[in-house]
Write a protein that holds these residues in place. Sequence first.
Motif, PDB file in Angstrom:
ATOM      1  N   ASN A   1      16.215   7.071 -28.592  1.00 43.40           N
ATOM      2  CA  ASN A   1      15.567   6.574 -27.118  1.00 43.40           C
ATOM      3  C   ASN A   1      16.910   6.183 -26.310  1.00 43.40           C
ATOM      4  OD1 ASN A   1      13.005   7.541 -27.653  1.00 43.40           O
ATOM      5  ND2 ASN A   1      12.314   5.692 -28.214  1.00 43.40           N
TER       6      ASN A   1
ATOM      7  N   THR B   1       5.534   9.874 -22.043  1.00 45.67           N
ATOM      8  CA  THR B   1       7.147  10.059 -21.794  1.00 45.67           C
ATOM      9  C   THR B   1       7.716  10.351 -20.306  1.00 45.67           C
ATOM     10  OG1 THR B   1       8.712  11.699 -22.720  1.00 45.67           O
ATOM     11  CG2 THR B   1       6.898  12.568 -22.252  1.00 45.67           C
ATOM     12  N   SER B   2       8.841   9.873 -20.475  1.00 45.88           N
ATOM     13  CA  SER B   2       9.540  10.174 -19.095  1.00 45.88           C
ATOM     14  C   SER B   2      10.552  11.568 -19.165  1.00 45.88           C
ATOM     15  CB  SER B   2      10.484   9.213 -18.642  1.00 45.88           C
ATOM     16  OG  SER B   2      11.383   8.946 -19.599  1.00 45.88           O
ATOM     17  N   LYS B   3      10.262  12.274 -20.290  1.00 43.49           N
ATOM     18  CA  LYS B   3      11.224  13.286 -20.766  1.00 43.49           C
ATOM     19  C   LYS B   3      10.636  14.640 -20.147  1.00 43.49           C
ATOM     20  CE  LYS B   3      13.138  10.073 -23.553  1.00 43.49           C
ATOM     21  NZ  LYS B   3      13.638   9.706 -25.163  1.00 43.49           N
TER      22      LYS B   3
ATOM     23  N   LYS C   1      11.817  16.493 -35.474  1.00 43.70           N
ATOM     24  CA  LYS C   1      12.833  17.395 -34.500  1.00 43.70           C
ATOM     25  C   LYS C   1      14.239  17.863 -35.032  1.00 43.70           C
ATOM     26  CE  LYS C   1      11.802  13.689 -32.099  1.00 43.70           C
ATOM     27  NZ  LYS C   1      11.518  12.555 -31.143  1.00 43.70           N
TER      28      LYS C   1
END
Length: 647
Positions: A40, A84-86, A309
């Motif tokens: 992050n 999430t901002s992604k 991930k």
Amino acid sequence: MSAMTQTAKVRILPESLINKIAAGEVVERPASVVKELVENSLDAGADQILVTLKNGGKDLISVLDNGSGMNETDAHHALERHATSKISEEEDLFRIHTLGFRGEALAAISSVSRLELTTCSDESKGAVKLRLNGGVLEHQGKTGFPQGTKISVEQLFFNTPARLKFMKSTATELQHIQQLMQRLAMAAPEVQFRLTHNQQMLLKLPYATDQEERIQQLFGEEVRDGLMKVQHQANQLSFEGWISLPSKTKSSRRLQYLFVNGRHVKCPALNHGIYDGYHGLLAKGKHPAFFIKVKVATEDVDVNVHPAKTEIRFRNSQLVHTILADQLSRQIHETSGKRFFGREVGHSPFPSRPDQTEFSLPDSLPLEESLPKAGLGKIPTGDVRQKDLTGFPKIPVSPAPTVSTKKVSSPQIGSSFQISGSLPSMETTSSPIDGGENPDLDVPEELELFLTLPAKPENFRIIGMLHHRQILMEHAEGLAVADTHNIHKALIESLLAKTVEENSVRLREQEVPLLLEMKAQDALILELHQKLLKQSGFQLDSFGGTTFSISTFPFPLPKEKCENVFKDFISRVSAFGKRAHDAEIRKDLIQCIALHAAFDNGSSLNLRALNLLIAQMEQLELPPLKVEGERLWFMIPQEEIFKRLKD
Ligand SMILES: Nc1ncnc2c1ncn2[C@@H]1O[C@H](COP(=O)(O)OP(=O)(O)OP(=O)(O)O)[C@@H](O)[C@H]1O
Ligand SMILES: [Mg+2]
């Protein structure tokens, strides 16, 4: 019966339970928390990241960064699940440029710990501080804090007792975190990292200009010098990185780092591609070290395979494999060719830079500077033995001796025969062997392993030495050739296997302890196996930081070889990680000790010593071909010799 009157068995789970279940996948152990938090910070554009741990992260993990920070609303959202901002729409899943995208890490972590988030995106507006207990908001307020974010996670798994039980020792958890930090640091050389554990600095990485400099910071000059640069630019796939020179491959897979679009990944297609690139140049049991960064179009790779991930799927993995294998093969062969003509092409030398940049992040912990940078450890050895490798005086070269006639029996063929006349020792480049029957002649104590055994072999008569290494022996069936190093090694292995098991290892004691300074992660591995090391004769005590003092070590290991034993052992156990059984690890350690304790050759051995060596081999009935595929001796039958003489 109507549906309404039935008792409902299928229920929608409460949010807090859903989060805990999800946490099971995302947060496996303290290292997973560090991974999510540092990723992050990297996504937030930080170039300084400080990780602070207590007790292997079990009591505290805190990550402080100088990234973009969050405003108050975002800070609240960040702790919600699926926030999430992604990414914002489905197609974004195929154009991921950030390490995170699932919007679940913080929610998952906070649901199984006590978490405090302090963050500031605009210093003029101040920072927000939120405290959660098991995912439930307990406190929110304003505070003074520079731009950036600090997330502290205390008492991980305090509310999931089953998980808590699965946590391993502090040393094991810390080892996982250190390995992870190395991967993260390799992925982002332009970022400064610090890692402190129980107030001790374990890793302090200044900015690096490129991958090569980061390799040097993390693993030291020796590793860097064994690498060659590789690169390739194309539409489907580009890569750049550093891989082992074919002559400098390793016996473990420890130094293998693979990144795809900035993310550390495990990817069999790429791994195979790299190994295939070395075709024909990798000896059995050898592995290349590699640090390769691959870039592919984001739509050609799926990173949404598993919550952690680290697994990825290529749209066309065969193509990726082929490009990598072909390109590496070409570059490896070019480099090998140039080396053949004497040019040094492994790396472009650059001066190692001093730790130039100051780390400006605030933190309450004192940043101790007690440890050297990883990889630069050098050992103050005190009184290093100045004798030859075997550690005992050389027998002076003397004229070929005359060995008296002897009876050699051969129980296998049920007969005996006489060798008449005198046998001169071999005319070779080596010194003739000396002192067959002379009891006053020195036999190195390193050879006196099984003291109760006879001093002479029954079935072999030593007739000479070949190039200081192989012993030539007459046997009833023909000519036997034995390898000094391999036999000595096998004898030491048998001795240790027995005495380690019985806790009766013969010790060599040091009046002035040997000091050994290790890299932090290596020190951890030794600590982890301290019990076994002790049982095997090493009295290892902490001497502050990552320095150990060694006051005893197993006979017949020479003192100056202790460091090599540890290096080999560390590299073997880290290759297998915690999956190996205790018995295998013990065997590995014994093999490492035997390898370094054994004479490299027989140049300093007289006939008495050689006789003792062969007698012990014979009495212990060591198989000529060991399980590991190493041959101790072989026989050329006399018929074969006759046949050859006729040809
Ligand atoms: N250190 C940080 N600095 C700035 N913003 C942060 C930081 N940590 C988290 N955030 C914000 O909080 C959001 C939620 O973080 P979280 O890790 O839960 O999800 P993510 O990173 O989007 O996806 P993933 O679950 O795959 O990690 C992020 O999208 C980001 O906007
Ligand atoms: Mg994240």
